[in-house]
Write a protein that holds these residues in place. Structure first.
Motif, mmCIF file in Angstrom:
data_model
loop_
_atom_site.group_PDB
_atom_site.id
_atom_site.type_symbol
_atom_site.label_atom_id
_atom_site.label_comp_id
_atom_site.label_asym_id
_atom_site.label_seq_id
_atom_site.Cartn_x
_atom_site.Cartn_y
_atom_site.Cartn_z
ATOM 1 N N GLU A 22 41.915 39.102 33.031
ATOM 2 C CA GLU A 22 40.954 38.972 34.119
ATOM 3 C C GLU A 22 41.052 37.572 34.712
ATOM 4 O OE1 GLU A 22 36.737 38.823 32.838
ATOM 5 O OE2 GLU A 22 37.537 39.165 30.822
ATOM 6 N N ILE A 55 47.305 40.449 37.459
ATOM 7 C CA ILE A 55 45.971 39.864 37.563
ATOM 8 C C ILE A 55 46.024 38.594 38.410
ATOM 9 C CG2 ILE A 55 45.867 38.315 35.548
ATOM 10 C CD1 ILE A 55 43.178 40.851 36.653
ATOM 11 N N GLU A 81 36.624 40.395 40.361
ATOM 12 C CA GLU A 81 36.124 41.530 39.585
ATOM 13 C C GLU A 81 37.219 42.591 39.458
ATOM 14 O OE1 GLU A 81 31.693 42.491 39.722
ATOM 15 O OE2 GLU A 81 32.089 41.842 41.774
ATOM 16 N N CYS A 82 38.383 42.137 39.108
ATOM 17 C CA CYS A 82 39.519 43.015 38.849
ATOM 18 C C CYS A 82 39.947 42.800 37.396
ATOM 19 C CB CYS A 82 40.683 42.702 39.777
ATOM 20 S SG CYS A 82 40.332 42.969 41.544
ATOM 21 N N TRP A 83 40.264 43.911 36.720
ATOM 22 C CA TRP A 83 40.610 43.831 35.308
ATOM 23 C C TRP A 83 41.797 44.733 35.007
ATOM 24 C CZ3 TRP A 83 35.768 45.250 37.137
ATOM 25 C CH2 TRP A 83 34.760 44.288 37.038
#
Length: 457
Positions: free
Chosen positions: A247, A339, A346-348
């Motif tokens: 993340e 990533i 808010e990206c995982w």
């Protein structure tokens, strides 16, 4: 809709019939994922099972598409539709627990938080998901993954029976002893066969406190930490619910200020065994010199709600998923690369460890496919600005495409936003899909319940 038919339906329906000219219409049609904006012809908020039957029959009489909404959390928006009827179970909440038998009866519109609270009131728990405002129904019928799954299995592994309303309006009680063929299909492909009005679950002793938290590391240590995680998992007890994710660090705690904006690796764990054993059990993860360490003893109910705000209603959300064949260096390298290209913080790219109780159930025991893989993989993105839709969806597609060579057979059906026979076959595999087709021909031959990962009869 036929005006006379609608009037008759409204007269006999005990709940709330919400039409487009109703002041409550916009509130009634909204679902959790802000990406989904559909306009049903009618929303039928059912008061009880008889209303469910009435709504199904009305929808069929009027030749309307039928969507079923319990918690409204379907990632792909399957709990609503355009120009059809939404059969809404949100008024049918409630959970009753039999502490002596260690079972729970859960109404079709109940949310995970209700089940958690009712079970914990008597020192018990059912393994469910990690967002309290998710509907029990949708989570369960697709599988049900969460913090306790290595110890107690998926949610479907703890499902004892369901009460079901079929496409013809008839009721069935379905379990291993009654309609076992259908019970096989309900566990993993359930939305295809009817509307569940009651679930019966097995419960387990737990809590009230568990040790949970995470440790984080800079991207430069990703391969080292992956090796450590892999070695740790090889001997980890079933009580350890484990995750490994890439993340972007933010300016907020627990990230240190100097890491803000940089890719990081986080390893999370929930130790659901005796708290006094947690320090020794988790030491290999915590002794690696992390950027931060948030492990602490906390009430299980508290941690079950910790993601509720982060995954709040109205956010725009997209995801891709699969099962991972192994935590290889190639996977780690691509995860870090992607990533670093993420369009927002808010990206995982994350995985949850499987094994334990999950692997002790035979793959052919139910329709669900994927339990033999060591990891579940999720590529997730959340955002608020509509103008960023394309960027986030494209990032998810590119990332999953790059990671696909590392995946195993099957998909977690609750992750899937795409539809089509090829997609459904990819979820279940050819043998299970063909068996599901035969069940569909028996129990829903006209494909009334088709707004899902559809198995066509």
């Amino acid at each position: 809709m036929n005006a006379a038919g609608l009037a008759a339906f409204q007269d006999e329906f005990l709940g709330e019939v919400v039409l487009p000219d109703n002041p409550d219409y916009d509130a009634a049609r909204v679902v959790w994922n802000g990406m989904i904006d559909r306009r049903p012809a009618v929303v039928a908020r059912c008061e009880g099972v008889d209303d469910v039957i009435r709504a199904i029959r009305f929808g069929r009489d009027q030749d309307l598409p039928i969507a079923v909404r319990a918690g409204g959390h379907s990632v792909g928006g399957f709990s609503t539709c355009d120009d059809g009827i939404v059969i809404d179970l949100s008024l049918m909440r409630g959970v009753s627990v039999d502490a002596e038998r260690r079972t729970a009866h859960v109404n079709g519109g109940a949310l995970l938080g209700e089940l958690d609270r009712a079970a914990q009131a008597v020192g018990l728990a059912c393994p469910v998901g990690v967002v309290g405002h998710t509907g029990v129904a949708g989570l369960t019928l697709g599988g049900g993954m969460g913090r306790l799954m290595r110890r107690f299995g998926y949610t479907i592994d703890n499902l004892l029976s369901v009460d079901l309303v079929m496409a013809d309006g008839e009721r069935l009680h379905v379990s291993e002893a009654e309609q076992p063929d259908l019970f096989w299909g309900m566990r993993g492909a359930g939305p295809n066969f009817g509307i569940v009005t009651t679930f019966e679950f097995r419960l387990h002793e737990l809590g009230p406190d568990v040790v949970t938290g995470a440790v984080g590391f800079p991207a430069s240590r990703a391969r080292e930490i992956a090796d450590r995680f892999r070695e740790y998992l090889a001997t980890a007890a079933d009580e350890e619910g484990l995750s490994f994710a890439f993340e972007t660090a933010t300016e907020e705690p627990p990230f240190p200020p100097e890491a803000a904006g940089e890719p990081v690796v986080t390893v999370g764990a929930t130790h659901s065994g005796p708290p006094e054993e947690a320090a020794n059990a988790l030491r290999p993860l915590r002794d690696a010199g992390p950027l931060f360490d948030t492990f602490d003893l906390r009430p299980y109910l508290e941690i079950q709600g910790v993601a509720d705000e982060e995954m709040a209603w109205g956010k725009r959300f997209a995801m891709k998923g699969g099962f991972l064949a192994g935590l290889s260096s190639g996977y780690v390298d691509i995860g870090l690369e992607q990533i670093a290209e993420a369009p927002g913080d808010e990206c995982w790219v994350g995985l949850w460890a499987q094994g334990g109780a999950i692997a002790r159930v035979a793959d052919d025991a139910m329709a669900f496919t994927g339990r033999e893989a060591p990891f579940w993989l999720g590529v997730e993105a959340a955002w608020n600005d509509r103008s960023l839709d394309d960027a986030h969806r494209q990032w998810g597609r590119v990332t999953m495409d790059a990671l696909t060579p590392f995946t195993a057979a099957g998909h977690y059906v609750n992750d899937m936003m795409e539809t089509g026979e090829d997609v459904a076959r990819g979820v279940y595999g050819d043998a299970k899909y063909d068996r599901l087709v035969e069940l569909k021909r028996t129990y829903d031959p006209e494909n009334v319940f088709r707004l899902n990962q559809n198995v066509r009869p």
